[in-house]
Each structure stands twice: as C-alpha cells, then as structure tokens.
Motif scaffolding. Sequence first.
Motif, short mmCIF file in Angstrom:
data_model
loop_
_atom_site.label_atom_id
_atom_site.label_comp_id
_atom_site.label_asym_id
_atom_site.label_seq_id
_atom_site.Cartn_x
_atom_site.Cartn_y
_atom_site.Cartn_z
N ILE A 36 0.83 -1.21 0.00
CA ILE A 36 0.00 0.00 0.00
C ILE A 36 0.86 1.26 0.00
O ILE A 36 0.56 2.22 -0.70
CB ILE A 36 -0.99 0.00 1.19
N GLU A 37 1.93 1.27 0.77
CA GLU A 37 2.76 2.47 0.91
C GLU A 37 3.68 2.72 -0.27
O GLU A 37 4.26 3.80 -0.38
CB GLU A 37 3.57 2.40 2.20
N GLY A 38 3.86 1.73 -1.15
CA GLY A 38 4.72 1.94 -2.30
C GLY A 38 5.49 0.68 -2.64
O GLY A 38 5.30 -0.37 -2.03
N PRO A 39 6.37 0.78 -3.64
CA PRO A 39 7.11 -0.39 -4.12
C PRO A 39 7.96 -1.03 -3.02
O PRO A 39 8.51 -0.34 -2.16
CB PRO A 39 8.02 0.18 -5.21
N VAL A 40 8.03 -2.36 -3.08
CA VAL A 40 8.80 -3.13 -2.11
C VAL A 40 9.59 -4.20 -2.87
O VAL A 40 9.04 -4.87 -3.75
CB VAL A 40 7.89 -3.80 -1.06
N ARG A 41 10.84 -4.37 -2.50
CA ARG A 41 11.67 -5.40 -3.12
C ARG A 41 11.28 -6.77 -2.55
O ARG A 41 10.78 -6.87 -1.43
CB ARG A 41 13.14 -5.12 -2.87
N PHE A 42 11.57 -7.81 -3.33
CA PHE A 42 11.19 -9.17 -2.94
C PHE A 42 11.75 -9.53 -1.57
O PHE A 42 11.03 -10.04 -0.71
CB PHE A 42 11.67 -10.17 -3.99
N ASN A 43 13.04 -9.29 -1.35
CA ASN A 43 13.64 -9.67 -0.07
C ASN A 43 13.09 -8.88 1.10
O ASN A 43 13.05 -9.38 2.22
CB ASN A 43 15.17 -9.57 -0.14
N GLU A 44 12.66 -7.64 0.85
CA GLU A 44 11.99 -6.87 1.90
C GLU A 44 10.67 -7.55 2.29
O GLU A 44 10.34 -7.65 3.47
CB GLU A 44 11.71 -5.44 1.44
N LEU A 45 9.93 -7.99 1.28
CA LEU A 45 8.69 -8.72 1.57
C LEU A 45 8.97 -9.98 2.37
O LEU A 45 8.25 -10.30 3.31
CB LEU A 45 7.96 -9.09 0.27
N ARG A 46 10.02 -10.69 2.00
CA ARG A 46 10.41 -11.89 2.76
C ARG A 46 10.67 -11.57 4.21
O ARG A 46 10.24 -12.30 5.11
CB ARG A 46 11.67 -12.53 2.17
N ARG A 47 11.36 -10.47 4.46
CA ARG A 47 11.65 -10.07 5.85
C ARG A 47 10.37 -9.66 6.58
O ARG A 47 10.25 -9.89 7.78
CB ARG A 47 12.67 -8.94 5.88
N MET A 48 9.45 -9.04 5.87
CA MET A 48 8.19 -8.62 6.48
C MET A 48 7.28 -9.81 6.78
O MET A 48 6.38 -9.71 7.61
CB MET A 48 7.44 -7.66 5.55
N MET A 49 7.50 -10.91 6.08
CA MET A 49 6.65 -12.10 6.18
C MET A 49 7.52 -13.34 6.42
O MET A 49 7.57 -14.23 5.58
CB MET A 49 5.82 -12.24 4.90
N PRO A 50 8.20 -13.42 7.55
CA PRO A 50 9.15 -14.52 7.76
C PRO A 50 8.49 -15.90 7.84
O PRO A 50 9.17 -16.91 7.68
CB PRO A 50 9.83 -14.15 9.08
#
Length: 117
Positions: A36-50
């Motif tokens: 929602i807040e803007g573009p996110v890199r794949f590995n950032e998503l991984r860290r957000m969703m461990p």
Amino acid sequence: MEPCKKESATPYTCPVAVTVDVIGGKWKGIVLYHLIEGPVRFNELRRMMPETTQRILTLQLRELERDGVVHREIYRQVPPKVEYSLTEFGRTLIPIINLMRSWGMEHEREILDRRNP
C-alpha cells in the motif's frame, strides 16, 4: 442484500467469489497490505513475512501479477533488482485491505480466545 445468483456465463457464482479468488489465501492480503505504501523489493517482503517460504511468496506474487493487481519491475543491474507495487487496479483493493486490518485489530483477542479455550 441480494443473495448471490448465477446470472452470467462466468465461473463465479457470486461477486464475493471474484474478490476471494483474487485476494484469498493466507498471504495475498498481507502482500497487498505491505504494498500500500509503495514499491517493495522481494527480499523486503520476505523479511516482512518470515513465516512464508520463498516459493509460496513467489507463487502468490505471480498470481497477483497475473490478475493485474501487482506490477513487477525488473531493474537491469548487478545484482538484479526486482520491485513489486500495486497497479491502479490493485489500488482499488486498498479500502478492503484496510477494513480487513481494522477488523483484525478489533477482533484478534476474541479469535485467539476462541481457538485456545
């Protein structure tokens, strides 16, 4: 409220089924929330969703991309950079995602109590 009826030659028996087909599943709503807040890199998503695996996250992102909800941007650099963002069509889901977040915040304790009496 009208009951769901099969009125057209589509695979869906109800408009709610369309929405659930696009954002249903354990991870899609969470992915959308993080975008929602803007573009996110794949590995950032991984860290957000461990709790999810790389494979499952990749599959969920591909399905969201297929449905036109998420855009995948590949930057030609070394190492390669891939970012995910909501499309304009995907942004139409923001009110639903925000309502899901609010409902979860309001009812989390009750759900946990019901599941662990």
